[in-house]
Scaffold this active site. Structure first.
Site, mmCIF file in Angstrom:
data_model
loop_
_atom_site.group_PDB
_atom_site.id
_atom_site.type_symbol
_atom_site.label_atom_id
_atom_site.label_comp_id
_atom_site.label_asym_id
_atom_site.label_seq_id
_atom_site.Cartn_x
_atom_site.Cartn_y
_atom_site.Cartn_z
ATOM 1 N N LYS A 27 39.191 29.770 71.796
ATOM 2 C CA LYS A 27 38.353 30.696 72.581
ATOM 3 C C LYS A 27 36.875 30.356 72.427
ATOM 4 C CE LYS A 27 38.441 35.278 71.539
ATOM 5 N NZ LYS A 27 37.103 35.874 71.332
ATOM 6 N N SER A 28 36.425 30.185 71.190
ATOM 7 C CA SER A 28 35.005 29.885 70.970
ATOM 8 C C SER A 28 34.598 28.610 71.705
ATOM 9 C CB SER A 28 34.735 29.680 69.479
ATOM 10 O OG SER A 28 34.874 30.878 68.785
ATOM 11 N N GLY A 100 32.317 39.637 73.176
ATOM 12 C CA GLY A 100 31.045 39.542 72.454
ATOM 13 C C GLY A 100 30.441 38.155 72.550
ATOM 14 N N GLN A 175 27.522 33.489 66.652
ATOM 15 C CA GLN A 175 27.071 33.966 67.962
ATOM 16 C C GLN A 175 25.550 34.038 68.002
ATOM 17 O OE1 GLN A 175 29.194 37.604 68.755
ATOM 18 N NE2 GLN A 175 31.106 36.518 69.182
ATOM 19 N N ASP A 321 37.595 36.020 61.750
ATOM 20 C CA ASP A 321 38.481 36.601 62.776
ATOM 21 C C ASP A 321 39.927 36.730 62.307
ATOM 22 O OD1 ASP A 321 36.377 36.847 64.526
ATOM 23 O OD2 ASP A 321 36.791 34.954 65.560
ATOM 24 N N ARG A 352 37.559 46.852 62.223
ATOM 25 C CA ARG A 352 38.839 46.272 61.774
ATOM 26 C C ARG A 352 39.251 46.747 60.384
ATOM 27 N NH1 ARG A 352 38.338 40.287 64.646
ATOM 28 N NH2 ARG A 352 39.070 41.075 66.656
HETATM 29 C C1 S3P Z 1 32.305 33.596 67.463
HETATM 30 C C2 S3P Z 1 31.672 33.965 66.303
HETATM 31 C C3 S3P Z 1 32.141 35.046 65.427
HETATM 32 C C4 S3P Z 1 33.577 35.449 65.743
HETATM 33 C C5 S3P Z 1 33.808 35.578 67.208
HETATM 34 C C6 S3P Z 1 33.548 34.260 67.910
HETATM 35 C C7 S3P Z 1 31.757 32.521 68.278
HETATM 36 O O1 S3P Z 1 31.326 36.189 65.604
HETATM 37 O O2 S3P Z 1 33.896 36.643 65.097
HETATM 38 O O3 S3P Z 1 35.141 35.972 67.469
HETATM 39 O O4 S3P Z 1 32.467 32.002 69.183
HETATM 40 O O5 S3P Z 1 30.602 32.125 68.044
HETATM 41 P P1 S3P Z 1 29.968 36.409 64.773
HETATM 42 O O6 S3P Z 1 28.998 35.407 65.196
HETATM 43 O O7 S3P Z 1 29.532 37.808 65.126
HETATM 44 O O8 S3P Z 1 30.375 36.298 63.326
#
Ligand code: S3P
Length: 440
Positions: A27-28, A100, A175, A321, A352
């Site tokens: 996904k990322s 997010g 993120q 995650d 969570r």
């Molecule tokens: C992600 C970073 C993580 C993770 C999210 C995906 C990303 O969040 O929990 O599911 O793709 O950069 P955080 O940056 O808030 O830790």
């Protein structure tokens, strides 16, 4: 989403997981492939793209920003890059749903554009903290409005240009780091981000795959604005975060032997492997190789007796995650498992710690939630009804928990499983989980 129309999982207790499967694309990395492909020069061809609601939200947003994108078609996407300065004003708000990553990364990408945008999300996303990105973006000169609580909708208005910053992140967040690096592409000079602990580095690796210079020194990463990204071909790894449910499931269900093919094993993501192994899991990696700058391997997991551990704090950002799944492993382990330093779990797609603690308690597991973690005492547990709180990973974690439950497990509120893992129930059923998806 109206919970009344939400699908539920009903899972028979017991069983074991056997076979060879491939989990959907990461996904990322799917989000990043779309975003970087969009602002590259030339055509980027992606395979192994995650066709989940979250990455599709990014895809729709980029189309609304004037980027021609074909697909997805069986994981293939073709992006006609518009170049760093080629995005266009959208005709309406960009709705990022539950995602997010879409919201925070796009906020960085859009902060330096010569047009206004408004980013909105579903009720869960609209509760999540956004000051962690809007504060440093404002330091770069961006103009972004949030609600009084610092949450979405985010209204971005154009500014003459962005200033580079040298930013020390208070929390280890990929993120936030990625948001600032994307904004940094539009800043006049070098933007640097220093992280308190390693977080996933997919953005840095993918910028390099698009031949954009990235300077890394220890925990600091820098980009200089105004360069160009060159389109490329990308094959994406399977998502270790999706594989995690199967790693835990096969570990806890006696008689299991499961291989997950072509899973991403980037060192900034493998906390789940390290933690499960420390608990006694039998996991082996074979066929290691590289896909577009990302390490992948086939991951074989066989059932093994697990023991409770104190989870090392340095593993927390590397497994951020995977805690819903890891809490199920803890519930099946001998002795106590203690997690601390994980307050970030309270601001994910759900809280969570609270939602998992409630669900575990409903099954009869002894749990003691804390502000920044949880203590779980492993042992036998029963069945019953749990609510996922609309959180995809909570729903899948409790589905897997049924492998060791004494009675059937029902999981309510499962529509959001589609955000990261479309086809989860069918794939899990195919390797031995007694799961049925019921639409009410
Ligand atoms: C992600 C970073 C993580 C993770 C999210 C995906 C990303 O969040 O929990 O599911 O793709 O950069 P955080 O940056 O808030 O830790």
């Amino acid at each position: 989403m109206n919970p009344a129309s939400d699908p539920e999982f009903q899972i028979q207790p017991g069983g074991r997981l056997r076979g060879r499967i491939r989990v959907p694309g990461d996904k990322s990395i799917s989000h990043r492939a779309l975003m970087l492909g969009a602002i590259a020069e030339g055509i980027t061809q992606v395979s192994g793209f995650l066709e989940g609601e979250d990455s599709l939200a990014t895809l729709r947003a980029l189309r609304a920003l004037g980027v021609p994108i074909e697909g997805p078609d069986e994981g293939r996407v073709r992006i006609q890059g518009v170049g760093l300065r080629g995005l266009r004003a959208p005709s309406s708000d960009l709705d990022l749903g539950n995602s997010g990553t879409s919201l925070r990364l796009l906020c960085g990408l859009l902060a330096g554009q010569p047009f206004a945008t408004t980013l909105v999300g579903d009720p869960s996303l609209s509760r999540r903290p956004m000051r962690r990105v809007t504060d440093p973006l404002r330091q770069m000169g961006a103009r972004i409005q949030t609600t009084d609580r610092g949450t979405a909708p985010l209204r971005i208005t154009p500014v003459a240009g962005l200033e580079p910053i040298d930013y020390r992140m208070p929390v280890a967040s990929a993120q936030v780091k990625s948001c600032l690096l994307l904004a940094g592409l539009y800043a006049g000079g070098e933007t640097c981000v220093t992280e308190p602990a390693p977080s996933r580095d997919h953005t840095e690796r993918m910028l390099a795959a698009f031949r954009y210079p990235v300077r890394r020194a220890g925990s600091r990463v820098c980009v200089t604005g105004g360069g160009r990204l060159t389109a490329c071909r990308l094959e994406l790894p399977g998502d270790l975060s999706s594989a995690a449910f199967f790693l835990v499931g096969a570990s806890i269900a006696p008689g299991s032997d499961l291989t997950l093919e072509q899973v991403g094993v980037n060192p900034t993501r493998i906390g789940v492997l390290n933690i499960l192994r420390a608990m006694g899991a039998d996991i082996t990696l074979t066929n290691p190789r590289n896909l577009g700058g990302e390490p992948v391997a086939d991951v074989r997991v066989r059932s093994a007796p697990l023991r409770g551990i104190v989870i090392p704090r340095d593993q927390v950002p590397l497994a951020i995650d995977e805690f819903p799944a890891l809490f199920i492993a803890a519930a099946c382990a001998r002795g106590k498992t203690l997690l601390t330093g994980a307050e970030e779990l309270r601001v994910k797609e759900s809280d969570r710690i609270r939602v998992m603690a409630e669900g575990l308690a409903a099954l009869g597991v002894a749990v003691a939630p804390r502000a920044d973690g949880i203590e779980i005492t492993g042992g036998d547990y029963g069945g019953g009804q749990v609510d996922s709180g609309g959180d995809h990973r909570v729903a899948m974690a409790f589905a897997i928990a049924a492998l060791r439950a004494g009675e059937p497990v029902g999981v309510r509120n499962c529509a959001n499983v589609n955000t990261s893992f479309p086809g989860f129930a069918a794939l899990a059923a195919g390797v031995g989980l007694g799961i049925q998806e019921i639409r009410l």
